[in-house]
Write an enzyme that holds these catalytic residues in place. Structure first.
Site: not given
Length: 158
Positions: A56, A63, A80, A97
């Site tokens: 955050c 988060d 990947s 977010h």
């Protein structure tokens, strides 16, 4: 199947097969791409990161999110291991977010130039409110099957 010959060792420019340091921030992370041997065929590739973490930007508290990245490759495939390292670089990165989710989608799209890409960020609640963030590059090409992202809406105990 493609007739690409198998290489005995990965390209030295790739992180795959190499010992590499964990990047300490997203800007320092390298996303690798490899040629798409099926570039004339539209198909969907999916990456799922159910334990994504960032910080955050206000409180510094962690988060957590479940990320689902779907893309229809163009000339390149996303490697990947480099994606894993890139996503891990957010562990000490402070951002909201929405910013994290959209920035990841845009960075991947810039690096691999897919025909189409979408990202779903399903963020676990902080302060009692889950936040789901969705971004995509544009219209999905025809004749591509895109399954549901498979993440149920957050329900808590209700």
């Amino acid at each position: 199947m493609s007739k690409t010959p198998r290489k005995s060792a990965p390209s030295p420019s790739l992180q795959l097969g190499q010992a590499v340091e964990w990047p300490d921030r997203p800007e320092a992370a390298k996303l690798d791409r490899v040629p798409n041997p099926q570039k004339d065929t539209n198909f969907l590739a999916r990456f799922t990161a159910p334990e994504f973490t960032s910080l955050c930007p206000v409180t510094g508290q962690p988060d957590f999110a479940h990320l689902v990245i779907d893309y229809v490759p163009g000339p390149w495939l996303l490697e990947s291991k480099s994606l894993k390292l890139y996503l891990a670089s957010f562990r000490n990165h402070g951002a909201f977010h929405e910013d994290c989710t959209v920035a990841i989608g845009k960075r991947i799209a810039t690096e691999i130039k897919p025909k189409w890409l979408r990202i779903g960020g399903y963020w676990y609640p902080r302060g009692g409110i889950p936040i789901d963030v969705f971004w995509q590059t544009g219209k999905l090409p025809k004749d591509v099957w895109v399954p549901d992202q498979g993440v149920q809406p957050y329900r808590g105990r209700g």
